[in-house]
Design a protein around this motif. Structure first.
Motif, mmCIF file in Angstrom:
data_model
loop_
_atom_site.group_PDB
_atom_site.id
_atom_site.type_symbol
_atom_site.label_atom_id
_atom_site.label_comp_id
_atom_site.label_asym_id
_atom_site.label_seq_id
_atom_site.Cartn_x
_atom_site.Cartn_y
_atom_site.Cartn_z
ATOM 1 N N ALA A 183 -6.229 -6.435 -2.982
ATOM 2 C CA ALA A 183 -7.007 -5.405 -3.671
ATOM 3 C C ALA A 183 -7.620 -5.980 -4.929
ATOM 4 N N THR A 233 0.835 -1.203 0.000
ATOM 5 C CA THR A 233 0.000 0.000 0.000
ATOM 6 C C THR A 233 0.870 1.253 0.000
ATOM 7 N N GLU A 246 -10.359 -1.043 -5.052
ATOM 8 C CA GLU A 246 -10.373 -0.976 -3.588
ATOM 9 C C GLU A 246 -9.311 -1.917 -3.028
ATOM 10 N N GLU A 247 -8.894 -1.630 -1.788
ATOM 11 C CA GLU A 247 -7.889 -2.452 -1.116
ATOM 12 C C GLU A 247 -8.361 -2.795 0.291
ATOM 13 N N ARG A 272 -8.755 2.805 -3.151
ATOM 14 C CA ARG A 272 -7.323 3.007 -3.321
ATOM 15 C C ARG A 272 -7.055 4.450 -3.768
#
Length: 821
Positions: free
Chosen positions: A648, A630, A677-678, A688
Motif C-alpha cells: 500500500a 489488510t 490505496e492498497e 483503503r
C-alpha cells in the motif's frame, strides 16, 4: 465493583498538608568560550540563589506564570541575565555560554516549545482541552481538529492518522505505554478514554516521522505528561453526560505529591438522540492517580495507577430511519427483542524510578502491568419492514403505501477475553555538551485467553439467507422447495490461549550545531524488536525487525522565523493480538510486521499578524507500505485478514494556521489532503478503509468585547466520506461504497466568574476559587445526519439490496459546570 472502596481511596489521597509555592525550574550546564564546564557560577532569581558544581551544573526554582529574571555572575566572566516566563511545574533546560569579552544582558524570552518545534511535535495546551466542546470532550476531541487526523464517529475516542487505522497509534502517559480494551466494536461502548484531562500538564503529538525512542507503530505518537503538584488544589466538573473530580496534594517537606481523579460518564443523552430507541443503562467509571516521591535530589519515584469499569447494558426497542430521494422517499421500521450486556474491567499500574547518576547521565526504570477482563454477550432479534412512504408525505413507516421487503435478523455472541500484559524497561540519557545520547531496552510479555462464539441468522421474506461465501444449491423459495442445508449467515467460533514474548530496544543521538550562520539540529536512531507467539495450533517462529530513523531541522539565518524539517525512516509494526486473529477468529502466529518507509518534509513559519503571534505549518508526507495486513472496519471494530499479502501507500499534504485570531486566545484552522490505496495479491490498487480524501477543521475561541467574561468555543470538522458501508462479505474489488461526507459543529458558551485574570480582584466568596464557570453546549449544532455504517435490507420483489444509513447523534444540548480551588 465496590464503589465505596473507590471513594475511600479517593478521599484518603485527598488528605495531606498544603504547600503554596507555584514554581517552575530552570536547570542546565554553564560553559565557557572553550566549551568547558564552569564551576562556582552564582545564579540568583527572586530571592533564590545557587551555584554551579564542578561539572558546571545548576538547578534553581523560579516563579511561574510571570516574568522571572535570572542573573549569572562569575569572578572571571562577564555577567549574564535571562528573562523567562514558564508554566507551573515546567522544567526548562538552559545551557548558556558565559563570555569573558562582553556582558550578555537584556530580556531574552525562552520557551521549552522550541525543542519540540524542531522535532515536528505539536504542543496542545491543557487548558484548551478542557474548554473545547465535543460529544467526547478531551484530548482525542482536540486531536481530531488537527490536519492528518481523521474520525467520523463522535461517540468514539479513536482516531486514524494519515491513512493508518486505530491500532497504529502510540499513546504514552509519563513515558508509559497505555492500552485499550480489545473487544470494543462501537463508539458508544468505549465510555472513558484512558487519559484523564483533569490530571494533564503537557500534551505532545506527532503525526509521523517520529524518533526511534518511541515504539513500534506506523502512524502517530501521543505523549502525555501528568502534572507534579506544587500546592493543594481541587477541581470539579459536572454536566448532563457525567462528572469528574480531582485533587492535588503535597507534603510539607515537598517530597511527596499526588494528583488523583475520579470520573463518571453516561452516554444516554447522546444515544437517545439516535434513530434507535433503547433502554440504555451504561455506567462508565474510573479512578486514576499519579503519586510522586523525591527520595533525594538524584533519585525520584512515581506510581501511575488506573482502575476502570465499563458496564454497557443495551436493549434496543424500535428504529425508524428515513432515506431515499425526494421522488421516492422510503422508510425502514425495525422492532427488536433481546438485549446486549457487555463489561470491560481494566486494571493498570506502573512504577517509574529516575536516577541521576551525574549532571549529564540519567537512568530510568519503568515496570507496568495491564489486566483486562472483557465480556461481550448479546442476543438480539430484529424484525424489519421496508417500504415507500405515502404520497401525501406521511413519514410513519407503519403507514407506507407499498412494502418492498420484510425479514428478520438474529445476532448472538458469547465473546470473552482475559489479557495480562507486563512490561519492564530501562532507559538512559547522556549529555555531551551540545549532543545527547538516548537508549533503552524493554521486555514485554502478553498472555491472552480468548473465546469467540458469534453467529448471525438472516431471514428474508420467510426463508433463511445462505452465507455468501459458501457454495450451496440455489435458493428460489418460495417458488421452489430448497433442498440444501440451513446454515447461519455468519458463524465465527474459536478458542485461543496465546503468549507473546517481545524484546525491543533503541538508541538515538541528537545534536545541535551550526551550518554557517544557520542553526542545525539532527537526530539519528534505530529500533529493534524480536517476538515469538506461542500457544497456537502452529508454533510461531521468532521474528526480528530493525528500524533506522532520522530527523533533520534547519533554522536559516533569515529575517523571517522559519524552521525547515526533513524526517523519516523505516517503521515496523509487529502484530498485536488483534492483528494475529483472522476473520474466523483463529490466531495465525506467523503474521509478519507491517513495514513502512516514511518521509515527511515540513515548513514551520512563525510570524506576527495584527501585532499578535501566528504560526503556519505545512507538511508533505509519503508512506510506502509492504507486508500489509489488510482489514475491514465496522464502526470501530477492526477485523484483520491476518496475512501479509498486500502492499500500500499513503500520500498527502497538511496545513495548519494557528495563533491569536482573538487577543489572548489560541485558535487554529486545519486542512488536509490524503490518498491511500492498497494492492492485495496483485489485483490492483483500490482505496483503503481509511482513504478520507479531504479534511477541514476549525477550533475557535472568542469572547464578547463588552463582556469578556462570556466566552465562546467552536469545534468544527468536515471530512469527505470514507470507503465503508458495503456488506461485510463483499469483495472490495467488485464493490466499494463510500459513506456521505462527515459534517459536524459543536459550540459552547460559558460565563466565567473566576479565572487567572480575575481571581485577585474578587473579594466575596468567589475568592476561594481559582476557576469557576457555567456554560451550555450544543452538539451537532446544524443537526447534520452523519452515517457510520449501512444496514443492508433486501427487496423481496426486485432482489435488490438497499443501504440504510446508520446515523450518528443528532442535535443535543448539554449544561456544564467547571470549578477549581
Amino acid at each position: 465493583m465496590n464503589y465505596s472502596r473507590l471513594i475511600f481511596v479517593f478521599l484518603f489521597l485527598c488528605t495531606g498538608s498544603v504547600s503554596f509555592a507555584q514554581n517552575a525550574r530552570v536547570k542546565g550546564i554553564i560553559l565557557n568560550n572553550e566549551k568547558q564546564p564552569v564551576a562556582d557560577v552564582n545564579i540568583s532569581s527572586s530571592g533564590n540563589a545557587t551555584q554551579t558544581n564542578a561539572d558546571g551544573f545548576f538547578e534553581i526554582e523560579v516563579p511561574s506564570n510571570r516574568k522571572a529574571v535570572l542573573i549569572f555572575t562569575h569572578i572571571s566572566l562577564k555577567m549574564m541575565s535571562l528573562t523567562i516566563n514558564l508554566k507551573p511545574n515546567e522544567i526548562f533546560v538552559f545551557n548558556p555560554v558565559m563570555s569573558n569579552a562582553q556582558e550578555q544582558m537584556g530580556e531574552v524570552f525562552v520557551s521549552s516549545k522550541n525543542k519540540k518545534r524542531v522535532q515536528g511535535i505539536t504542543v496542545i495546551d491543557a487548558a484548551t482541552i478542557k474548554k473545547i466542546p465535543g460529544a467526547n470532550a478531551g484530548i482525542e476531541n482536540i486531536l481530531k481538529t488537527l490536519p492528518g487526523v481523521n474520525s467520523n464517529n463522535e461517540l468514539s475516542t479513536q482516531y486514524a492518522v494519515r491513512g493508518g487505522n486505530y491500532d497504529e497509534n502510540l499513546v504514552y502517559v509519563n513515558e508509559i505505554e497505555v492500552y485499550r480494551p480489545f473487544l470494543i466494536r462501537s463508539g458508544q461502548q468505549e465510555g472513558l478514554s484512558f487519559t484523564n484531562t483533569d490530571l494533564v500538564q503537557n500534551v505532545d503529538f506527532s503525526a509521523g516521522g517520529f524518533q526511534a525512542k518511541f515504539g513500534d507503530k506506523l502512524s502517530s505518537v501521543l505523549d502525555i505528561t501528568y502534572r507534579k503538584p506544587t500546592e493543594f488544589g481541587a477541581s470539579l466538573e459536572a454536566s448532563l453526560l457525567g462528572g469528574s473530580a480531582s485533587v492535588d496534594v503535597v507534603s510539607k517537606n515537598k517530597k511527596w505529591s499526588a494528583v488523583t481523579g475520579v470520573r463518571y460518564r453516561n452516554n444516554s443523552l447522546l444515544v437517545n438522540s439516535q434513530d434507535t430507541q433503547t433502554n440504555y443503562t451504561p455506567t462508565f467509571v474510573d479512578v486514576q492517580t499519579n503519586v510522586n516521591y523525591d527520595i533525594s535530589e538524584k533519585w525520584q519515584m512515581s506510581f501511575l495507577g488506573n482502575i476502570s469499569q465499563n458496564k454497557y447494558l443495551y436493549q434496543p426497542l424500535t428504529r425508524e430511519t428515513k432515506f431515499g430521494t425526494i421522488d421516492q422517499p422510503m422508510a425502514l421500521a425495525v422492532y427488536y427483542e433481546g438485549r446486549e450486556k457487555d463489561q470491560y474491567d481494566t486494571y493498570f499500574g506502573a512504577l517509574k524510578t529516575t536516577y541521576k547518576a551525574s549532571p549529564t547521565l540519567t537512568f530510568k526504570f519503568i515496570g507496568s502491568l495491564f489486566h483486562t477482563k472483557e465480556e461481550e454477550h448479546f442476543d438480539i432479534l430484529a424484525q424489519y419492514r421496508l417500504g415507500n412512504v405515502n404520497a401525501d408525505g406521511t413519514t410513519n413507516p407503519e403507514d407506507v403505501d407499498f412494502t418492498r421487503g420484510i425479514g428478520s435478523q438474529l445476532n448472538h455472541a458469547r465473546n470473552d477475553l482475559d489479557a495480562l500484559i507486563a512490561n519492564a524497561e530501562i532507559k538512559g540519557f547522556k549529555e555531551w555538551r551540545d549532543s545527547q545520547l538516548e537508549f533503552g531496552l524493554k521486555y514485554t510479555r502478553e498472555s491472552i485467553r480468548d473465546r469467540v462464539i458469534e453467529w448471525e441468522v438472516i431471514d428474508s421474506a420467510g426463508f433463511s439467507v445462505n452465507p455468501p461465501l459458501v457454495i450451496l444449491p440455489e435458493n428460489n423459495q418460495p417458488y421452489e422447495p430448497y433442498a440444501g442445508p440451513l446454515l447461519p449467515y455468519q458463524d465465527v467460533r474459536a478458542t485461543n490461549f496465546n503468549t507473546i514474548n517481545r524484546f525491543s530496544g533503541y538508541a538515538q543521538w541528537n545534536q545541535k550545531t551550526e551550518l554557517g550562520s544557520s542553526q542545525v539540529w539532527y537526530n539519528l536512531g534505530a529500533r529493534f524488536q524480536s517476538w515469538t507467539v506461542s500457544g497456537a495450533a502452529e508454533e510461531g517462529k521468532n521474528q526480528i525487525v530493525f528500524s533506522p530513523r532520522a530527523q533533520f531541522a534547519l533554522k536559516p539565518d533569515w529575517d523571517m522565523d522559519m524552521v525547515l524539517r526533513l524526517s523519516g525512516g523505516l517503521y515496523h509494526q509487529p502484530p498485536f493480538y488483534r492483528e494475529l486473529r483472522d476473520l474466523n477468529g483463529v490466531v495465525n502466529p506467523n503474521v509478519k510486521a507491517q513495514e513502512s518507509v516514511h518521509i515527511v518534509l515540513s515548513n514551520d513559519y512563525s510570524f506576527k499578524m495584527w501585532d499578535r503571534p501566528f504560526k503556519w505549518v505545512t507538511e508533505l508526507y509519503y508512506k510506502s507500505l509492504t507486508d500489509v495486513n489488510t482489514y475491514s472496519i465496522d464502526n470501530v471494530r477492526i477485523r484483520y485478514v491476518a496475512n501479509n499479502n498486500a502492499k500500500a501507500y499513503a500520500q498527502g499534504l497538511d496545513f495548519r494556521l494557528n495563533g491569536e485570531f482573538v487577543p489572548g486566545t489560541e485558535s487554529w484552522i486545519s486542512f488536509g489532503y490524503l490518498k491511500t490505496e492498497e494492492n492485495y495479491e496483485n489485483k490492483g490498487y483500490i482505496a483503503r478503509p481509511t482513504d478520507q480524501r479531504l479534511k477541514f477543521a476549525m477550533l475557535f475561541q472568542d469572547y464578547m468585547p463588552n463582556i469578556p467574561s462570556v466566552k465562546m468555543y467552536l469545534n468544527l470538522v468536515y471530512n469527505t466520506g470514507l470507503p465503508g458501508g458495503a456488506p461485510s462479505y463483499s469483495d472490495p474489488y467488485f464493490y466499494q461504497n463510500r459513506l456521505n461526507d462527515y459534517r459536524r459543529a459543536d459550540i459552547g458558551f460559558a460565563k466565567v466568574f473566576v479565572d487567572s485574570s480575575t481571581k485577585n480582584a474578587k473579594t466575596n466568596w468567589l475568592k476561594n476559587f481559582k476557576e469557576l464557570s457555567v456554560g451550555v453546549e450544543i452538539f451537532n449544532v446544524f443537526n447534520n445526519q452523519n452515517a457510520i455504517t449501512n444496514t443492508w435490507v433486501r427487496d423481496v420483489y426486485s432482489k435488490n439490496q438497499y443501504a440504510i444509513p446508520n446515523y450518528m447523534t443528532s442535535r443535543v444540548f448539554n449544561i456544564k459546570l467547571n470549578a477549581r480551588l
